[in-house]
Design a protein around this motif. Structure first.
Motif, PDB file in Angstrom:
ATOM      1  N   GLU A 107      88.659  -3.398  38.136  1.00 43.34           N
ATOM      2  CA  GLU A 107      88.284  -2.038  38.201  1.00 43.34           C
ATOM      3  C   GLU A 107      86.597  -2.189  38.889  1.00 43.34           C
ATOM      4  OE1 GLU A 107      87.997  -0.199  34.513  1.00 43.34           O
ATOM      5  OE2 GLU A 107      90.017   0.736  34.766  1.00 43.34           O
ATOM      6  N   VAL A 108      86.742  -1.297  39.939  1.00 39.99           N
ATOM      7  CA  VAL A 108      85.360  -1.216  40.689  1.00 39.99           C
ATOM      8  C   VAL A 108      84.947   0.225  40.715  1.00 39.99           C
ATOM      9  CG1 VAL A 108      84.501  -1.417  43.123  1.00 39.99           C
ATOM     10  CG2 VAL A 108      86.219  -3.063  42.326  1.00 39.99           C
ATOM     11  N   PRO A 109      83.765   0.572  40.398  1.00 43.02           N
ATOM     12  CA  PRO A 109      83.446   2.017  40.484  1.00 43.02           C
ATOM     13  C   PRO A 109      82.999   2.290  41.785  1.00 43.02           C
ATOM     14  CG  PRO A 109      81.411   0.834  39.625  1.00 43.02           C
ATOM     15  CD  PRO A 109      82.696  -0.270  39.784  1.00 43.02           C
ATOM     16  N   LEU A 110      83.461   3.832  41.960  1.00 43.06           N
ATOM     17  CA  LEU A 110      83.469   4.108  43.530  1.00 43.06           C
ATOM     18  C   LEU A 110      81.929   5.054  43.656  1.00 43.06           C
ATOM     19  CD1 LEU A 110      85.297   4.200  46.014  1.00 43.06           C
ATOM     20  CD2 LEU A 110      86.088   6.509  45.555  1.00 43.06           C
ATOM     21  N   GLY A 111      81.026   4.368  42.953  1.00 42.88           N
ATOM     22  CA  GLY A 111      79.639   4.934  43.184  1.00 42.88           C
ATOM     23  C   GLY A 111      79.247   5.882  42.267  1.00 42.88           C
ATOM     24  N   GLY A 112      78.071   6.056  42.137  1.00 43.67           N
ATOM     25  CA  GLY A 112      77.357   7.146  41.365  1.00 43.67           C
ATOM     26  C   GLY A 112      77.321   6.901  39.621  1.00 43.67           C
ATOM     27  N   ILE A 113      76.756   7.621  39.160  1.00 43.13           N
ATOM     28  CA  ILE A 113      76.831   7.537  37.559  1.00 43.13           C
ATOM     29  C   ILE A 113      77.990   7.962  36.874  1.00 43.13           C
ATOM     30  CG2 ILE A 113      75.673   8.443  35.541  1.00 43.13           C
ATOM     31  CD1 ILE A 113      72.972   8.710  37.040  1.00 43.13           C
ATOM     32  N   ARG A 114      78.538   8.977  37.812  1.00 39.75           N
ATOM     33  CA  ARG A 114      80.202   9.467  36.977  1.00 39.75           C
ATOM     34  C   ARG A 114      80.779   8.903  38.114  1.00 39.75           C
ATOM     35  NH1 ARG A 114      80.069  15.266  37.918  1.00 39.75           N
ATOM     36  NH2 ARG A 114      81.963  15.466  36.612  1.00 39.75           N
ATOM     37  N   ALA A 115      80.859   7.539  38.129  1.00 36.84           N
ATOM     38  CA  ALA A 115      81.868   7.168  39.286  1.00 36.84           C
ATOM     39  C   ALA A 115      83.254   7.176  38.850  1.00 36.84           C
ATOM     40  CB  ALA A 115      81.405   5.494  39.482  1.00 36.84           C
ATOM     41  N   MET A 116      84.006   7.441  39.669  1.00 33.06           N
ATOM     42  CA  MET A 116      85.518   7.157  39.594  1.00 33.06           C
ATOM     43  C   MET A 116      85.835   5.927  40.018  1.00 33.06           C
ATOM     44  SD  MET A 116      88.509   9.064  42.099  1.00 33.06           S
ATOM     45  CE  MET A 116      88.455   8.105  43.472  1.00 33.06           C
ATOM     46  N   LEU A 117      86.905   5.185  38.953  1.00 36.13           N
ATOM     47  CA  LEU A 117      86.979   3.920  39.025  1.00 36.13           C
ATOM     48  C   LEU A 117      88.303   3.710  39.848  1.00 36.13           C
ATOM     49  CD1 LEU A 117      86.564   2.962  35.220  1.00 36.13           C
ATOM     50  CD2 LEU A 117      85.139   2.171  37.142  1.00 36.13           C
ATOM     51  N   VAL A 118      88.177   2.713  40.689  1.00 33.31           N
ATOM     52  CA  VAL A 118      89.452   2.365  41.369  1.00 33.31           C
ATOM     53  C   VAL A 118      89.858   1.045  40.919  1.00 33.31           C
ATOM     54  CG1 VAL A 118      88.821   3.733  43.416  1.00 33.31           C
ATOM     55  CG2 VAL A 118      88.212   1.105  43.363  1.00 33.31           C
TER      56      VAL A 118
END
Length: 327
Positions: A28-39
């Motif tokens: 899992e990698v967060p797609l930026g930001g505090i409320r990040a969408m995980l990919v």
């Protein structure tokens, strides 16, 4: 899509053949930001860096944008690769420095070729309640990787997936050819990209190109690939030499998967952040040009000069290709 990891590692890629099935579990990698969408990323990993020219694979969703904030990827650069966007649900607005303004829609493929250099942004639209799809990259071979940028769009029709003359599902071929269905999308190396939906309890023996290596990413709960079971968002890799790929859906619901394939990519590459190059100095040069606002990457309409993703710092050691077994 940008690779928004704060400390991206260098990825060196080279091709190899393998027998049997190799299972790659996603990270899992967060797609930026505090409320990040995980990919969920299955390419590249330490065990598997490429499938043909496919060098990057992120699976995301289904994600309610009310909780994740959706996709809001500011302008960022690319070199030496092509991006392939494929959605199951939602809508994404694409803008790039070549002046292309396009929507990414479910069941329709958008391919952007970075070539010499390009920048682009990707933002989920206000009409999107749930975002669900895949973002893929293709490495460009040395002979064309410095070419001008380009953009292709194709909406493949859905055709029946059959076993012994009986329909067992449906498929859309967005790159290459499978089962008599072909895509007009042009790629620099021989490749396959297709979405398949397999009926509950169904099995199919797919005739595939034995010169290709293949990867299967399952979007639903479970799938059996050549006798090996994989779970949600995992990737099953099958090396060259197989002329048939057997897929079994052991569940009572339709199974959706993305099938990737291609001839082994014979060039060693270095992939760091959003750049594909051939050595440390080249990657470092791309980074310097992006940070300085050089003309290589242009500007994206609709965004101010400060609305861009800054490049992360390079690692302390020199970037170098990572050799895979067999090379």
């Amino acid at each position: 899509m940008s690779n928004l990891e704060a400390q991206p590692v260098e990825i060196g890629c080279s091709a190899t053949s393998a027998t049997g099935v190799e299972v790659v579990e996603p990270r899992e990698v967060p797609l930026g930001g505090i409320r990040a969408m995980l990919v969920r990323r299955t390419l590249p990993t330490h065990s598997r860096s490429m499938i043909g020219a496919w060098c990057f694979a992120d699976h995301y969703g289904p994600e309610p944008v009310s909780s994740s904030g959706g996709m809001n990827v500011l302008p960022h650069p690319h070199t030496g690769l092509q991006t392939v966007s494929w959605l199951f649900e939602g809508e994404i607005e694409h803008r790039d420095s070549a002046g292309v303004h396009a929507m990414v829609l479910p069941g329709e493929v958008n391919l952007m070729s970075a070539g010499h250099g390009i920048s682009h942004s990707e933002v989920s639209t206000t009409a999107t309640d749930v975002l669900h799809g895949m973002q893929l990259w293709l490495a460009l071979p040395d002979g064309v990787r410095d070419d001008p940028h380009g953009f292709q769009h194709h909406a493949p029709g859905e055709v029946a997936l059959t076993a012994d003359g009986t329909a067992v599902g449906r498929m859309r071929v967005f790159i290459g050819e499978l089962g008599g269905s072909a895509s007009p999308v042009v790629t620099a190396t021989p490749l396959l990209g297709a979405q398949l939906i397999l009926d509950p309890g169904a099995r199919v023996d797919l005739a595939v190109n034995p010169t290709y290596e293949h990867g299967v990413v399952v979007d639903t709960d479970r799938l059996i690939v050549a006798g090996v079971e994989i779970g949600h968002a995992s990737l099953a890799y099958v090396g060259t030499g197989a002329s048939t790929l057997t897929l079994d859906n052991p569940t009572d619901r339709p199974a959706r998967l993305i099938l990737l394939g291609g001839e082994p990519f014979e060039e060693d590459i270095v992939m760091w952040w959003n750049f594909v190059g051939r050595d440390h100095d080249e990657i470092a040069g791309f980074r310097t040009e992006w940070e300085s606002g050089a003309s290589r990457f242009g500007t994206v309409d609709g965004w101010g000069p400060d609305q861009r993703i800054p490049a992360p710092p390079l690692p302390n050691s020199r970037l170098k290709p990572r050799r895979r077994p067999g090379r």
